[in-house]
Write a protein that holds these residues in place. Structure first.
Motif, PDB file in Angstrom:
ATOM      1  N   MET A   1      -1.354   4.442   6.133  1.00 33.23           N
ATOM      2  CA  MET A   1      -0.384   5.572   5.862  1.00 33.23           C
ATOM      3  C   MET A   1       0.786   5.652   7.351  1.00 33.23           C
ATOM      4  O   MET A   1       2.001   5.757   7.060  1.00 33.23           O
ATOM      5  CB  MET A   1      -1.050   6.864   5.777  1.00 33.23           C
ATOM      6  CG  MET A   1      -1.554   6.835   4.521  1.00 33.23           C
ATOM      7  SD  MET A   1      -2.698   8.467   4.115  1.00 33.23           S
ATOM      8  CE  MET A   1      -1.246   9.817   4.418  1.00 33.23           C
ATOM      9  N   LEU A   2       0.234   5.791   8.340  1.00 31.24           N
ATOM     10  CA  LEU A   2       1.070   6.061   9.846  1.00 31.24           C
ATOM     11  C   LEU A   2       1.769   4.777   9.796  1.00 31.24           C
ATOM     12  O   LEU A   2       3.046   5.140  10.339  1.00 31.24           O
ATOM     13  CB  LEU A   2       0.136   6.342  10.846  1.00 31.24           C
ATOM     14  CG  LEU A   2       0.688   6.463  12.062  1.00 31.24           C
ATOM     15  CD1 LEU A   2       1.643   8.091  11.989  1.00 31.24           C
ATOM     16  CD2 LEU A   2      -0.276   6.561  13.401  1.00 31.24           C
ATOM     17  N   HIS A   3       1.710   3.634   9.723  1.00 32.57           N
ATOM     18  CA  HIS A   3       2.533   2.540   9.935  1.00 32.57           C
ATOM     19  C   HIS A   3       3.076   1.829   8.812  1.00 32.57           C
ATOM     20  O   HIS A   3       3.872   0.863   8.876  1.00 32.57           O
ATOM     21  CB  HIS A   3       1.772   1.546  11.153  1.00 32.57           C
ATOM     22  CG  HIS A   3       1.588   2.276  12.355  1.00 32.57           C
ATOM     23  ND1 HIS A   3       2.610   2.575  13.295  1.00 32.57           N
ATOM     24  CD2 HIS A   3       0.481   2.689  12.949  1.00 32.57           C
ATOM     25  CE1 HIS A   3       2.320   2.987  14.307  1.00 32.57           C
ATOM     26  NE2 HIS A   3       0.887   3.103  14.139  1.00 32.57           N
ATOM     27  N   GLY A   4       2.477   2.003   7.691  1.00 34.77           N
ATOM     28  CA  GLY A   4       2.894   1.382   6.296  1.00 34.77           C
ATOM     29  C   GLY A   4       2.494  -0.024   6.397  1.00 34.77           C
ATOM     30  O   GLY A   4       2.920  -1.018   5.663  1.00 34.77           O
ATOM     31  N   ARG A   5       1.384  -0.574   7.363  1.00 29.58           N
ATOM     32  CA  ARG A   5       0.658  -1.889   7.290  1.00 29.58           C
ATOM     33  C   ARG A   5      -0.381  -2.118   6.152  1.00 29.58           C
ATOM     34  O   ARG A   5      -0.952  -1.147   5.807  1.00 29.58           O
ATOM     35  CB  ARG A   5       0.132  -2.170   8.425  1.00 29.58           C
ATOM     36  CG  ARG A   5       1.366  -2.065   9.618  1.00 29.58           C
ATOM     37  CD  ARG A   5       0.692  -2.057  11.026  1.00 29.58           C
ATOM     38  NE  ARG A   5       1.717  -1.862  12.018  1.00 29.58           N
ATOM     39  CZ  ARG A   5       1.851  -1.327  13.117  1.00 29.58           C
ATOM     40  NH1 ARG A   5       0.535  -0.919  13.517  1.00 29.58           N
ATOM     41  NH2 ARG A   5       2.776  -1.529  14.096  1.00 29.58           N
ATOM     42  N   ALA A   6      -0.309  -3.330   5.687  1.00 28.56           N
ATOM     43  CA  ALA A   6      -1.721  -3.542   4.753  1.00 28.56           C
ATOM     44  C   ALA A   6      -2.760  -3.464   5.735  1.00 28.56           C
ATOM     45  O   ALA A   6      -3.179  -3.359   6.796  1.00 28.56           O
ATOM     46  CB  ALA A   6      -1.337  -5.095   4.367  1.00 28.56           C
ATOM     47  N   PRO A   7      -3.782  -2.914   4.783  1.00 30.52           N
ATOM     48  CA  PRO A   7      -5.026  -2.783   5.342  1.00 30.52           C
ATOM     49  C   PRO A   7      -5.891  -4.106   5.730  1.00 30.52           C
ATOM     50  O   PRO A   7      -5.399  -5.228   5.404  1.00 30.52           O
ATOM     51  CB  PRO A   7      -6.179  -2.266   4.061  1.00 30.52           C
ATOM     52  CG  PRO A   7      -4.952  -1.758   3.317  1.00 30.52           C
ATOM     53  CD  PRO A   7      -3.892  -2.347   3.262  1.00 30.52           C
ATOM     54  N   THR A   8      -6.490  -4.042   6.914  1.00 33.92           N
ATOM     55  CA  THR A   8      -7.354  -5.030   7.455  1.00 33.92           C
ATOM     56  C   THR A   8      -8.607  -5.281   6.462  1.00 33.92           C
ATOM     57  O   THR A   8      -9.160  -4.511   5.830  1.00 33.92           O
ATOM     58  CB  THR A   8      -7.706  -5.048   8.923  1.00 33.92           C
ATOM     59  OG1 THR A   8      -8.371  -3.752   9.115  1.00 33.92           O
ATOM     60  CG2 THR A   8      -6.411  -4.679   9.758  1.00 33.92           C
ATOM     61  N   PRO A   9      -9.434  -6.587   6.898  1.00 35.37           N
ATOM     62  CA  PRO A   9     -10.517  -6.746   6.264  1.00 35.37           C
ATOM     63  C   PRO A   9     -11.691  -5.912   6.759  1.00 35.37           C
ATOM     64  O   PRO A   9     -11.585  -5.178   7.785  1.00 35.37           O
ATOM     65  CB  PRO A   9     -11.017  -7.920   6.794  1.00 35.37           C
ATOM     66  CG  PRO A   9      -9.716  -8.779   7.177  1.00 35.37           C
ATOM     67  CD  PRO A   9      -8.835  -7.632   7.399  1.00 35.37           C
ATOM     68  N   PRO A  10     -12.628  -5.241   5.801  1.00 36.19           N
ATOM     69  CA  PRO A  10     -12.720  -5.828   4.573  1.00 36.19           C
ATOM     70  C   PRO A  10     -11.753  -5.114   3.261  1.00 36.19           C
ATOM     71  O   PRO A  10     -12.016  -5.531   2.107  1.00 36.19           O
ATOM     72  CB  PRO A  10     -14.251  -5.458   4.328  1.00 36.19           C
ATOM     73  CG  PRO A  10     -14.410  -4.244   4.843  1.00 36.19           C
ATOM     74  CD  PRO A  10     -13.511  -4.138   6.201  1.00 36.19           C
ATOM     75  N   TRP A  11     -11.149  -4.115   3.850  1.00 39.56           N
ATOM     76  CA  TRP A  11     -10.402  -3.172   2.742  1.00 39.56           C
ATOM     77  C   TRP A  11      -9.288  -3.995   2.196  1.00 39.56           C
ATOM     78  O   TRP A  11      -8.841  -3.529   1.092  1.00 39.56           O
ATOM     79  CB  TRP A  11      -9.549  -1.901   3.670  1.00 39.56           C
ATOM     80  CG  TRP A  11     -10.681  -1.370   4.647  1.00 39.56           C
ATOM     81  CD1 TRP A  11     -10.841  -1.483   6.066  1.00 39.56           C
ATOM     82  CD2 TRP A  11     -12.024  -0.871   4.249  1.00 39.56           C
ATOM     83  NE1 TRP A  11     -11.908  -0.850   6.613  1.00 39.56           N
ATOM     84  CE2 TRP A  11     -12.663  -0.257   5.479  1.00 39.56           C
ATOM     85  CE3 TRP A  11     -12.428  -0.478   3.147  1.00 39.56           C
ATOM     86  CZ2 TRP A  11     -13.599   0.372   5.509  1.00 39.56           C
ATOM     87  CZ3 TRP A  11     -13.749   0.442   3.089  1.00 39.56           C
ATOM     88  CH2 TRP A  11     -14.316   0.684   4.431  1.00 39.56           C
ATOM     89  N   ASP A  12      -8.604  -5.082   2.769  1.00 40.50           N
ATOM     90  CA  ASP A  12      -7.509  -5.759   2.080  1.00 40.50           C
ATOM     91  C   ASP A  12      -7.934  -6.361   0.780  1.00 40.50           C
ATOM     92  O   ASP A  12      -6.952  -6.719   0.047  1.00 40.50           O
ATOM     93  CB  ASP A  12      -7.229  -7.111   2.960  1.00 40.50           C
ATOM     94  CG  ASP A  12      -8.205  -7.919   3.479  1.00 40.50           C
ATOM     95  OD1 ASP A  12      -9.547  -7.554   3.274  1.00 40.50           O
ATOM     96  OD2 ASP A  12      -7.776  -8.950   3.868  1.00 40.50           O
ATOM     97  N   THR A  13      -9.174  -6.723   0.547  1.00 42.50           N
ATOM     98  CA  THR A  13      -9.481  -7.167  -0.905  1.00 42.50           C
ATOM     99  C   THR A  13      -9.989  -6.217  -1.789  1.00 42.50           C
ATOM    100  O   THR A  13     -10.435  -6.658  -2.974  1.00 42.50           O
ATOM    101  CB  THR A  13     -10.549  -8.481  -0.739  1.00 42.50           C
ATOM    102  OG1 THR A  13     -11.743  -7.888  -0.040  1.00 42.50           O
ATOM    103  CG2 THR A  13     -10.066  -9.437   0.104  1.00 42.50           C
TER     104      THR A  13
END
Length: 201
Positions: A84-96
């Motif tokens: 939310m704050l930076h608009g970046r994709a989640p990191t592992p393990p959340w990216d999948t």
């Protein structure tokens, strides 16, 4: 920034190993960050040092476990301060993870994670969140708007985001307090110091 002087989210009274907290008369940033660190440290104290059985224990009619709280708050840190704050994709393990299709995934998947894995996931999320907040503070301060999930004037500020996460921790520290007492009788309001898995700032 000097460790223990109040500018790093610690109270500055008992040295680097004292439990963190907001300064008595600090700035708005110091107060918000210090309060959040105190909630994080208290949460770590309530959930730390347990085996898989204890982390998976339930009480009364609730399905909430300490392990599920650990993973849920790790996801809150990641969602709020990375995505939310930076608009970046989640990191592992959340990216999948399909969090829209399975919004309760952090809650039920925790039962399959080893204690060390759960603690490491939360610890890593906190470390990344601190860096993300510091970056945003240098790029607009507390008035910096989030970059994902909202548009224009509807986008909340970092100030609001910090308050939201503080509320989330306060709610779940209460849950953790009850669950921990049911597991081994441990009680108390303030951590005795920096307790694993809390990552010192």
């Amino acid at each position: 920034m000097t460790e223990g002087d109040g500018t790093d989210g610690t109270e500055g009274t008992d040295g680097p190993h004292a439990a963190p907290g907001p300064p008595a008369a600090g700035s708005e940033v110091e107060t918000l960050l210090g309060a959040l660190e105190r909630q994080r440290a208290t949460f770590a104290w309530k959930v730390g040092g347990l085996d898989a059985t204890a982390l998976g224990a339930r009480t009364a009619a609730s399905t909430v476990t300490l392990g599920a709280l650990v993973k849920h708050l790790a996801w809150v840190e990641e969602l709020k301060f990375t995505t939310m704050l930076h608009g970046r994709a989640p990191t592992p393990p959340w990216d999948t993870v399909d969090c829209e299709g399975d919004p309760d995934w952090p809650w039920h998947s925790a039962a399959h994670d080893a204690p060390d894995e759960l603690y490491a996931t939360w610890r890593g999320s906190v470390v990344r969140a601190r860096a993300a907040v510091a970056e945003a503070l240098a790029d607009g301060g507390l008035d910096r708007r989030v970059r994902w999930g909202y548009e224009g004037d509807e986008a909340p500020t970092l100030r609001r985001l910090l308050v939201d996460v503080l509320e989330e921790y306060a709610r779940h520290v209460g849950h953790a307090d009850l669950l921990r007492e049911a597991v081994d009788g441990a009680v108390g309001e303030d951590p005795p110091g920096v307790v694993d898995p809390y990552p010192p700032a």
